[in-house]
Scaffold this motif. Structure first.
Motif, PDB file in Angstrom:
ATOM      1  N   ALA A 146      22.844  50.463  -8.361  1.00  9.86           N
ATOM      2  CA  ALA A 146      21.526  49.866  -8.127  1.00  9.86           C
ATOM      3  C   ALA A 146      21.655  48.786  -7.061  1.00  9.86           C
ATOM      4  O   ALA A 146      22.748  48.310  -6.767  1.00  9.86           O
ATOM      5  N   VAL A 147      20.520  48.395  -6.496  1.00  4.83           N
ATOM      6  CA  VAL A 147      20.467  47.357  -5.471  1.00  4.83           C
ATOM      7  C   VAL A 147      19.591  46.213  -5.985  1.00  4.83           C
ATOM      8  O   VAL A 147      18.522  46.446  -6.546  1.00  4.83           O
ATOM      9  N   ILE A 148      20.043  44.975  -5.785  1.00  8.47           N
ATOM     10  CA  ILE A 148      19.272  43.793  -6.182  1.00  8.47           C
ATOM     11  C   ILE A 148      18.120  43.620  -5.183  1.00  8.47           C
ATOM     12  O   ILE A 148      18.346  43.497  -3.987  1.00  8.47           O
ATOM     13  N   VAL A 149      16.873  43.619  -5.675  1.00  8.88           N
ATOM     14  CA  VAL A 149      15.713  43.432  -4.802  1.00  8.88           C
ATOM     15  C   VAL A 149      14.951  42.139  -5.108  1.00  8.88           C
ATOM     16  O   VAL A 149      14.075  41.743  -4.353  1.00  8.88           O
ATOM     17  N   GLY A 150      15.270  41.471  -6.200  1.00  7.71           N
ATOM     18  CA  GLY A 150      14.621  40.207  -6.552  1.00  7.71           C
ATOM     19  C   GLY A 150      15.429  39.497  -7.614  1.00  7.71           C
ATOM     20  O   GLY A 150      16.220  40.104  -8.326  1.00  7.71           O
ATOM     21  N   ARG A 151      15.233  38.201  -7.689  1.00  7.84           N
ATOM     22  CA  ARG A 151      15.959  37.435  -8.712  1.00  7.84           C
ATOM     23  C   ARG A 151      15.165  36.189  -9.061  1.00  7.84           C
ATOM     24  O   ARG A 151      14.397  35.677  -8.256  1.00  7.84           O
ATOM     25  N   SER A 152      15.342  35.718 -10.293  1.00  7.62           N
ATOM     26  CA  SER A 152      14.686  34.489 -10.733  1.00  7.62           C
ATOM     27  C   SER A 152      15.573  33.800 -11.750  1.00  7.62           C
ATOM     28  O   SER A 152      16.421  34.423 -12.383  1.00  7.62           O
ATOM     29  N   GLN A 153      15.354  32.507 -11.894  1.00  5.98           N
ATOM     30  CA  GLN A 153      16.139  31.712 -12.831  1.00  5.98           C
ATOM     31  C   GLN A 153      15.302  30.523 -13.248  1.00  5.98           C
ATOM     32  O   GLN A 153      14.642  29.906 -12.423  1.00  5.98           O
ATOM     33  N   THR A 154      15.302  30.234 -14.537  1.00  6.30           N
ATOM     34  CA  THR A 154      14.655  29.028 -15.030  1.00  6.30           C
ATOM     35  C   THR A 154      15.732  28.110 -15.586  1.00  6.30           C
ATOM     36  O   THR A 154      16.839  28.549 -15.898  1.00  6.30           O
ATOM     37  N   ILE A 155      15.412  26.861 -15.687  1.00  5.41           N
ATOM     38  CA  ILE A 155      16.401  25.873 -16.106  1.00  5.41           C
ATOM     39  C   ILE A 155      16.970  26.213 -17.483  1.00  5.41           C
ATOM     40  O   ILE A 155      16.238  26.502 -18.417  1.00  5.41           O
ATOM     41  N   ASP A 156      18.280  26.181 -17.584  1.00  3.62           N
ATOM     42  CA  ASP A 156      19.013  26.432 -18.828  1.00  3.62           C
ATOM     43  C   ASP A 156      18.760  27.815 -19.421  1.00  3.62           C
ATOM     44  O   ASP A 156      18.788  27.983 -20.636  1.00  3.62           O
ATOM     45  N   PRO A 191       0.843  -1.194   0.000  1.00  2.00           N
ATOM     46  CA  PRO A 191       0.000   0.000   0.000  1.00  2.00           C
ATOM     47  C   PRO A 191       0.884   1.252   0.000  1.00  2.00           C
ATOM     48  O   PRO A 191       2.007   1.232   0.509  1.00  2.00           O
ATOM     49  N   ARG A 192       0.372   2.340  -0.536  1.00  2.00           N
ATOM     50  CA  ARG A 192       1.171   3.565  -0.651  1.00  2.00           C
ATOM     51  C   ARG A 192       1.633   4.093   0.693  1.00  2.00           C
ATOM     52  O   ARG A 192       2.698   4.679   0.816  1.00  2.00           O
ATOM     53  N   SER A 193       0.828   3.876   1.729  1.00  2.00           N
ATOM     54  CA  SER A 193       1.189   4.397   3.048  1.00  2.00           C
ATOM     55  C   SER A 193       2.411   3.692   3.635  1.00  2.00           C
ATOM     56  O   SER A 193       3.075   4.226   4.515  1.00  2.00           O
ATOM     57  N   LEU A 194       2.723   2.514   3.159  1.00  2.00           N
ATOM     58  CA  LEU A 194       3.880   1.772   3.671  1.00  2.00           C
ATOM     59  C   LEU A 194       5.148   1.982   2.848  1.00  2.00           C
ATOM     60  O   LEU A 194       6.210   1.549   3.250  1.00  2.00           O
ATOM     61  N   LEU A 195       4.997   2.622   1.707  1.00  2.00           N
ATOM     62  CA  LEU A 195       6.184   2.865   0.892  1.00  2.00           C
ATOM     63  C   LEU A 195       7.024   3.966   1.508  1.00  2.00           C
ATOM     64  O   LEU A 195       6.519   4.985   1.947  1.00  2.00           O
ATOM     65  N   GLY A 196       8.303   3.756   1.545  1.00  2.00           N
ATOM     66  CA  GLY A 196       9.199   4.787   2.055  1.00  2.00           C
ATOM     67  C   GLY A 196       9.307   5.946   1.073  1.00  2.00           C
ATOM     68  O   GLY A 196       9.227   5.775  -0.139  1.00  2.00           O
ATOM     69  N   ARG A 197       9.444   7.131   1.622  1.00  2.00           N
ATOM     70  CA  ARG A 197       9.592   8.312   0.781  1.00  2.00           C
ATOM     71  C   ARG A 197      11.032   8.424   0.306  1.00  2.00           C
ATOM     72  O   ARG A 197      11.962   8.246   1.081  1.00  2.00           O
ATOM     73  N   ARG A 198      11.177   8.708  -0.940  1.00  2.00           N
ATOM     74  CA  ARG A 198      12.519   8.924  -1.485  1.00  2.00           C
ATOM     75  C   ARG A 198      12.889  10.382  -1.282  1.00  2.00           C
ATOM     76  O   ARG A 198      12.058  11.268  -1.479  1.00  2.00           O
ATOM     77  N   PRO A 199      14.102  10.651  -0.885  1.00  2.00           N
ATOM     78  CA  PRO A 199      14.489  12.048  -0.650  1.00  2.00           C
ATOM     79  C   PRO A 199      14.451  12.858  -1.943  1.00  2.00           C
ATOM     80  O   PRO A 199      14.811  12.366  -3.008  1.00  2.00           O
ATOM     81  N   ILE A 200      13.992  14.094  -1.815  1.00  2.00           N
ATOM     82  CA  ILE A 200      13.937  14.997  -2.965  1.00  2.00           C
ATOM     83  C   ILE A 200      15.285  15.689  -3.094  1.00  2.00           C
ATOM     84  O   ILE A 200      15.758  16.305  -2.144  1.00  2.00           O
ATOM     85  N   ARG A 201      15.871  15.576  -4.253  1.00  2.00           N
ATOM     86  CA  ARG A 201      17.160  16.228  -4.480  1.00  2.00           C
ATOM     87  C   ARG A 201      16.916  17.640  -4.977  1.00  2.00           C
ATOM     88  O   ARG A 201      16.238  17.847  -5.967  1.00  2.00           O
ATOM     89  N   LYS A 202      17.467  18.600  -4.275  1.00  2.00           N
ATOM     90  CA  LYS A 202      17.336  19.988  -4.671  1.00  2.00           C
ATOM     91  C   LYS A 202      18.632  20.426  -5.340  1.00  2.00           C
ATOM     92  O   LYS A 202      19.719  20.131  -4.863  1.00  2.00           O
ATOM     93  N   ALA A 203      18.483  21.108  -6.437  1.00  2.00           N
ATOM     94  CA  ALA A 203      19.660  21.613  -7.140  1.00  2.00           C
ATOM     95  C   ALA A 203      20.239  22.779  -6.348  1.00  2.00           C
ATOM     96  O   ALA A 203      19.527  23.667  -5.912  1.00  2.00           O
ATOM     97  N   GLU A 204      21.517  22.760  -6.144  1.00  2.00           N
ATOM     98  CA  GLU A 204      22.200  23.835  -5.438  1.00  2.00           C
ATOM     99  C   GLU A 204      22.702  24.836  -6.468  1.00  2.00           C
ATOM    100  O   GLU A 204      23.854  24.840  -6.850  1.00  2.00           O
ATOM    101  N   TYR A 205      21.809  25.690  -6.922  1.00  2.00           N
ATOM    102  CA  TYR A 205      22.172  26.664  -7.934  1.00  2.00           C
ATOM    103  C   TYR A 205      22.634  27.939  -7.261  1.00  2.00           C
ATOM    104  O   TYR A 205      21.991  28.440  -6.339  1.00  2.00           O
ATOM    105  N   GLN A 206      23.739  28.466  -7.707  1.00  2.00           N
ATOM    106  CA  GLN A 206      24.293  29.687  -7.148  1.00  2.00           C
ATOM    107  C   GLN A 206      24.053  30.844  -8.108  1.00  2.00           C
ATOM    108  O   GLN A 206      24.399  30.765  -9.281  1.00  2.00           O
ATOM    109  N   PHE A 207      23.431  31.906  -7.604  1.00  2.00           N
ATOM    110  CA  PHE A 207      23.252  33.115  -8.392  1.00  2.00           C
ATOM    111  C   PHE A 207      24.550  33.912  -8.382  1.00  2.00           C
ATOM    112  O   PHE A 207      25.333  33.836  -7.432  1.00  2.00           O
ATOM    113  N   ALA A 208      24.756  34.703  -9.425  1.00  2.00           N
ATOM    114  CA  ALA A 208      25.958  35.526  -9.507  1.00  2.00           C
ATOM    115  C   ALA A 208      25.904  36.686  -8.520  1.00  2.00           C
ATOM    116  O   ALA A 208      26.926  37.130  -8.013  1.00  2.00           O
TER     117      ALA A 208
END
Length: 84
Positions: A49-59, A16-33
C-alpha cells in the motif's frame, strides 16, 4: 507635549496591544513513523500500500490513509501498528 511614565518589563498591561512584542510560537517537531508516498505493507494481509494521508492528535496513536497497490478501492484508515 505628553509625558509618559516609564513602563517596566513587568507592567505590560499598561501598554497598548499594538506596542506589545509578539512572542514566538513554538511548534512541536513531531516525527511520523511513515512519510507521504511511502510504500508500506499491511501486516494483516501482507498487501502493499501507499501512504496518501496522515493525522495525529496529542497523546494518541498516528493514523494513516493508505491506498492499496493495484486494487481499485477507496483509501483505508489504519493505525501505525497495522502497517510495516
Amino acid at each position: 507635549m505628553t509625558i509618559h511614565t516609564p513602563i517596566s518589563h513587568s507592567n505590560r498591561t499598561a501598554l497598548p496591544r499594538s506596542l506589545l512584542g509578539r512572542r514566538p510560537i513554538r511548534k512541536a517537531e513531531y516525527q511520523f513513523a511513515f512519510e507521504m508516498g511511502e510504500l508500506v505493507t499491511l501486516l494483516c494481509t501482507s498487501e502493499p500500500a501507499v501512504i496518501v494521508g496522515r493525522s495525529q492528535t496529542i497523546d494518541c496513536i498516528d493514523e494513516y490513509m493508505i491506498e492499496l497497490v493495484e486494487v481499485d478501492c477507496d483509501p483505508l484508515r489504519v493505525l501505525d501498528f497495522q502497517i510495516a
